[in-house]
Write a protein that holds these residues in place. Structure first.
Motif, PDB file in Angstrom:
ATOM      1  N   ALA A   1       0.799  -1.234   0.000  1.00 24.48           N
ATOM      2  CA  ALA A   1       0.000   0.000   0.000  1.00 24.48           C
ATOM      3  C   ALA A   1       0.834   1.288   0.000  1.00 24.48           C
ATOM      4  CB  ALA A   1      -0.977  -0.015   1.175  1.00 24.48           C
ATOM      5  N   PRO A   2       1.952   1.345   0.761  1.00 26.35           N
ATOM      6  CA  PRO A   2       2.697   2.618   0.802  1.00 26.35           C
ATOM      7  C   PRO A   2       3.332   2.998  -0.539  1.00 26.35           C
ATOM      8  CG  PRO A   2       3.325   1.197   2.635  1.00 26.35           C
ATOM      9  CD  PRO A   2       2.497   0.367   1.706  1.00 26.35           C
ATOM     10  N   LEU A   3       3.335   2.075  -1.501  1.00 22.60           N
ATOM     11  CA  LEU A   3       3.895   2.419  -2.809  1.00 22.60           C
ATOM     12  C   LEU A   3       2.877   3.116  -3.704  1.00 22.60           C
ATOM     13  CD1 LEU A   3       6.159  -0.641  -3.684  1.00 22.60           C
ATOM     14  CD2 LEU A   3       6.824   1.621  -2.846  1.00 22.60           C
ATOM     15  N   LEU A   4       1.619   3.089  -3.316  1.00 19.17           N
ATOM     16  CA  LEU A   4       0.610   3.806  -4.101  1.00 19.17           C
ATOM     17  C   LEU A   4       0.353   5.165  -3.456  1.00 19.17           C
ATOM     18  CD1 LEU A   4      -1.424   3.731  -6.480  1.00 19.17           C
ATOM     19  CD2 LEU A   4      -3.127   2.902  -4.848  1.00 19.17           C
ATOM     20  N   GLU A   5       0.448   6.193  -4.295  1.00 19.29           N
ATOM     21  CA  GLU A   5       0.265   7.551  -3.802  1.00 19.29           C
ATOM     22  C   GLU A   5      -0.900   8.181  -4.554  1.00 19.29           C
ATOM     23  OE1 GLU A   5       3.978   9.694  -3.030  1.00 19.29           O
ATOM     24  OE2 GLU A   5       3.140  11.231  -4.346  1.00 19.29           O
ATOM     25  N   LEU A   6      -1.877   8.686  -3.835  1.00 18.87           N
ATOM     26  CA  LEU A   6      -3.044   9.287  -4.471  1.00 18.87           C
ATOM     27  C   LEU A   6      -2.918  10.803  -4.418  1.00 18.87           C
ATOM     28  CD1 LEU A   6      -5.706   6.913  -2.892  1.00 18.87           C
ATOM     29  CD2 LEU A   6      -4.611   6.728  -5.141  1.00 18.87           C
ATOM     30  N   GLU A   7      -3.033  11.437  -5.589  1.00 21.64           N
ATOM     31  CA  GLU A   7      -2.888  12.894  -5.669  1.00 21.64           C
ATOM     32  C   GLU A   7      -4.271  13.550  -5.603  1.00 21.64           C
ATOM     33  OE1 GLU A   7      -0.311  14.282  -8.739  1.00 21.64           O
ATOM     34  OE2 GLU A   7       1.346  13.012  -8.062  1.00 21.64           O
ATOM     35  N   LEU A   8      -4.447  14.370  -4.583  1.00 22.53           N
ATOM     36  CA  LEU A   8      -5.722  15.049  -4.364  1.00 22.53           C
ATOM     37  C   LEU A   8      -5.582  16.517  -4.735  1.00 22.53           C
ATOM     38  CD1 LEU A   8      -6.363  13.715  -0.733  1.00 22.53           C
ATOM     39  CD2 LEU A   8      -6.834  12.565  -2.896  1.00 22.53           C
ATOM     40  N   THR A   9      -6.621  17.062  -5.349  1.00 21.19           N
ATOM     41  CA  THR A   9      -6.596  18.494  -5.657  1.00 21.19           C
ATOM     42  C   THR A   9      -7.615  19.218  -4.797  1.00 21.19           C
ATOM     43  OG1 THR A   9      -8.236  18.171  -7.373  1.00 21.19           O
ATOM     44  CG2 THR A   9      -5.930  18.173  -8.070  1.00 21.19           C
ATOM     45  N   GLU A  10      -7.541  20.527  -4.861  1.00 21.55           N
ATOM     46  CA  GLU A  10      -8.461  21.314  -4.065  1.00 21.55           C
ATOM     47  C   GLU A  10      -9.915  21.017  -4.410  1.00 21.55           C
ATOM     48  OE1 GLU A  10      -8.701  25.636  -2.467  1.00 21.55           O
ATOM     49  OE2 GLU A  10      -8.866  25.636  -4.642  1.00 21.55           O
ATOM     50  N   SER A  11     -10.186  20.722  -5.695  1.00 20.52           N
ATOM     51  CA  SER A  11     -11.582  20.481  -6.076  1.00 20.52           C
ATOM     52  C   SER A  11     -12.155  19.292  -5.292  1.00 20.52           C
ATOM     53  CB  SER A  11     -11.690  20.234  -7.578  1.00 20.52           C
ATOM     54  OG  SER A  11     -10.936  19.108  -7.939  1.00 20.52           O
ATOM     55  N   ILE A  12     -11.291  18.378  -4.878  1.00 18.15           N
ATOM     56  CA  ILE A  12     -11.753  17.283  -4.021  1.00 18.15           C
ATOM     57  C   ILE A  12     -11.952  17.797  -2.602  1.00 18.15           C
ATOM     58  CG2 ILE A  12     -11.074  15.112  -2.936  1.00 18.15           C
ATOM     59  CD1 ILE A  12      -9.422  14.554  -5.526  1.00 18.15           C
ATOM     60  N   LEU A  13     -10.952  18.536  -2.134  1.00 20.60           N
ATOM     61  CA  LEU A  13     -10.921  18.864  -0.714  1.00 20.60           C
ATOM     62  C   LEU A  13     -11.932  19.940  -0.331  1.00 20.60           C
ATOM     63  CD1 LEU A  13      -7.055  18.688  -0.463  1.00 20.60           C
ATOM     64  CD2 LEU A  13      -8.704  16.948   0.198  1.00 20.60           C
ATOM     65  N   ILE A  14     -12.334  20.791  -1.303  1.00 26.19           N
ATOM     66  CA  ILE A  14     -13.315  21.811  -0.948  1.00 26.19           C
ATOM     67  C   ILE A  14     -14.730  21.253  -0.835  1.00 26.19           C
ATOM     68  CG2 ILE A  14     -12.143  23.897  -1.771  1.00 26.19           C
ATOM     69  CD1 ILE A  14     -13.795  23.701  -4.304  1.00 26.19           C
ATOM     70  N   GLN A  15     -14.936  20.043  -1.349  1.00 27.03           N
ATOM     71  CA  GLN A  15     -16.248  19.435  -1.096  1.00 27.03           C
ATOM     72  C   GLN A  15     -16.255  19.122   0.382  1.00 27.03           C
ATOM     73  OE1 GLN A  15     -17.398  16.294  -4.042  1.00 27.03           O
ATOM     74  NE2 GLN A  15     -15.225  15.954  -3.957  1.00 27.03           N
ATOM     75  N   ASP A  16     -16.665  20.098   1.153  1.00 22.48           N
ATOM     76  CA  ASP A  16     -16.407  20.030   2.582  1.00 22.48           C
ATOM     77  C   ASP A  16     -17.374  19.089   3.273  1.00 22.48           C
ATOM     78  OD1 ASP A  16     -15.211  20.577   4.944  1.00 22.48           O
ATOM     79  OD2 ASP A  16     -16.463  22.322   5.348  1.00 22.48           O
ATOM     80  N   THR A  17     -17.486  17.907   2.743  1.00 24.22           N
ATOM     81  CA  THR A  17     -18.429  16.990   3.362  1.00 24.22           C
ATOM     82  C   THR A  17     -17.685  16.015   4.267  1.00 24.22           C
ATOM     83  OG1 THR A  17     -18.173  15.470   1.544  1.00 24.22           O
ATOM     84  CG2 THR A  17     -19.935  17.076   1.342  1.00 24.22           C
ATOM     85  N   ASP A  18     -18.391  15.514   5.238  1.00 18.67           N
ATOM     86  CA  ASP A  18     -17.806  14.501   6.112  1.00 18.67           C
ATOM     87  C   ASP A  18     -17.403  13.290   5.304  1.00 18.67           C
ATOM     88  OD1 ASP A  18     -18.372  16.186   8.138  1.00 18.67           O
ATOM     89  OD2 ASP A  18     -20.194  15.134   8.801  1.00 18.67           O
ATOM     90  N   ASN A  19     -18.151  13.106   4.207  1.00 24.41           N
ATOM     91  CA  ASN A  19     -17.895  11.976   3.336  1.00 24.41           C
ATOM     92  C   ASN A  19     -16.465  11.973   2.796  1.00 24.41           C
ATOM     93  OD1 ASN A  19     -18.662   9.702   2.149  1.00 24.41           O
ATOM     94  ND2 ASN A  19     -19.897  10.649   0.518  1.00 24.41           N
ATOM     95  N   VAL A  20     -16.017  13.137   2.318  1.00 24.71           N
ATOM     96  CA  VAL A  20     -14.663  13.234   1.777  1.00 24.71           C
ATOM     97  C   VAL A  20     -13.644  12.953   2.873  1.00 24.71           C
ATOM     98  CG1 VAL A  20     -12.929  14.784   0.799  1.00 24.71           C
ATOM     99  CG2 VAL A  20     -15.266  14.812  -0.091  1.00 24.71           C
ATOM    100  N   LEU A  21     -13.840  13.593   4.035  1.00 27.87           N
ATOM    101  CA  LEU A  21     -12.890  13.390   5.124  1.00 27.87           C
ATOM    102  C   LEU A  21     -12.873  11.929   5.563  1.00 27.87           C
ATOM    103  CD1 LEU A  21     -13.531  16.584   7.294  1.00 27.87           C
ATOM    104  CD2 LEU A  21     -11.667  16.125   5.688  1.00 27.87           C
ATOM    105  N   ALA A  22     -14.048  11.306   5.613  1.00 29.17           N
ATOM    106  CA  ALA A  22     -14.113   9.893   6.019  1.00 29.17           C
ATOM    107  C   ALA A  22     -13.401   9.018   4.993  1.00 29.17           C
ATOM    108  CB  ALA A  22     -15.568   9.467   6.174  1.00 29.17           C
ATOM    109  N   THR A  23     -13.611   9.321   3.712  1.00 26.87           N
ATOM    110  CA  THR A  23     -12.963   8.527   2.670  1.00 26.87           C
ATOM    111  C   THR A  23     -11.442   8.690   2.738  1.00 26.87           C
ATOM    112  OG1 THR A  23     -14.891   8.812   1.257  1.00 26.87           O
ATOM    113  CG2 THR A  23     -12.871   8.092   0.176  1.00 26.87           C
TER     114      THR A  23
END
Ligand code: C2E
Ligand code: CA
Ligand code: CA
Ligand code: CA
Length: 280
Positions: free
Chosen positions: A143-165
């Protein structure tokens, strides 16, 4: 002047029609592109400045369109997001990147980190966590060899859902990075809310690093802050040795950009890796 104005107008409208026609072609072709196996990933090296070696790669999606040739992601990701097709396409990207990482490892290449870009829609719909788990398991990727790149468009969806995921992804053990860091107006907020591992300093700050003292100051500040927070830093869009030297002086951890290697097909990447002389 009138005449040339009209020509310019004709040119402009025909250009607009060409763009609109292309967009229609892309939109209508996208639904079948997956089953027709028209997508391909290109891989760009990520170089660790401590060792001078290639330690990772970013997978970048392209579409081999039967009529339009190789289409870059900025032309179709938006269309894929609007139609929801980004969910199956994004699943394919994760699977394919893991398959390729395993194939390189089987072929005797050193194990690299594999960075994959995610879209906001993949957090809203689809089963991202399960997709990631399945891909890691199927191809036996630590697992530590896979890196997921997140952008602001993901992070501004300020839902608990995103944070939980995001939390669930972290608990699987994959790495998370914030892409295009510094371009979002509230990038700093994510740092204390999210348990990320790496900041990708946006290429717009790297471009004029040696000519614009403000950009140099921003890059320096981001790297210092990341160090205090125990986050790694990677600078993107490194195109020349002057930029590389400046980033090294500022103790950036990793670099990515045309100077280190363009995005390339998997076989070319394997050769690039084999031919690579560690930076000194
Ligand atoms: P990004 O994630 O910020 O990727 C960096 C972009 O900069 C890539 O463009 C890369 O080819 C380009 N690049 C790399 N080195 C240099 C350099 O030295 N100079 C300059 N000027 N550019 C450089 P690309 O491949 O066209 O991708 C564009 C964007 O499309 C990506 O930006 C990313 O946001 C998105 N994307 C790519 N693949 C995927 C994917 O699989 N899924 C999703 N959702 N988005 C993707
Ligand atoms: Ca990226
Ligand atoms: Ca980026
Ligand atoms: Ca970008």
């Amino acid at each position: 002047a009138k005449e040339s104005g009209r020509n310019a107008f004709n040119f402009f409208t025909s250009q607009m029609n060409a763009d609109a026609t292309q967009t229609l072609m892309l939109r209508s072709g996208l639904a079948r592109a997956l089953e027709r196996q028209e997508f391909v990933l290109h891989y760009q090296p990520q170089v660790d400045l401590e060792t001078g070696r290639i330690m990772g790669t970013e997978a970048l999606l392209r579409w081999k369109h039967p009529d339009l040739g190789l289409v870059p992601p900025n032309r179709f990701i938006g269309i894929a997001e609007n139609s929801g097709l980004i969910v199956p396409i994004g699943e394919w990207v994760i699977q394919e990147a893991c398959r390729q990482a395993a194939a390189w490892y089987e072929a005797g290449l050193p194990q690299l980190t594999m960075a994959v870009n995610l879209s906001a829609i993949q957090f809203k719909r689809g089963n991202l966590v399960e997709t990631v788990e399945n891909a890691l398991f199927a191809h036996r990727i630590p697992a530590p060899l896979l890196e997921l790149e997140l952008t602001e468009s993901i992070l501004i969806q300020d839902t608990d859902n995103v944070l939980a995921t995001v939390d669930r992804l972290k608990s699987i053990g994959v790495k998370l990075s914030i892409d295009d860091f510094g371009t979002g107006y509230s990038s700093l907020m994510y740092l204390h809310r999210l348990n990320v591992d790496k900041l990708k300093i946006d290429q717009s700050f790297v471009r004029d690093l040696n000519d614009d003292p403000d950009d140099a100051a921003i890059v320096q500040a981001v790297i210092q802050m990341a160090k205090s927070l125990k986050l790694r830093t990677i600078a993107e869009g490194v195109e020349n040795s002057q930029q590389l030297d400046a980033l090294r002086r500022q103790s950036c951890d990793e670099v990515q950009g045309y100077f280190l290697g363009h995005p390339m097909l998997a076989d070319d990447f394997a050769r690039h890796l084999a031919d690579w002389k560690p930076l000194t």
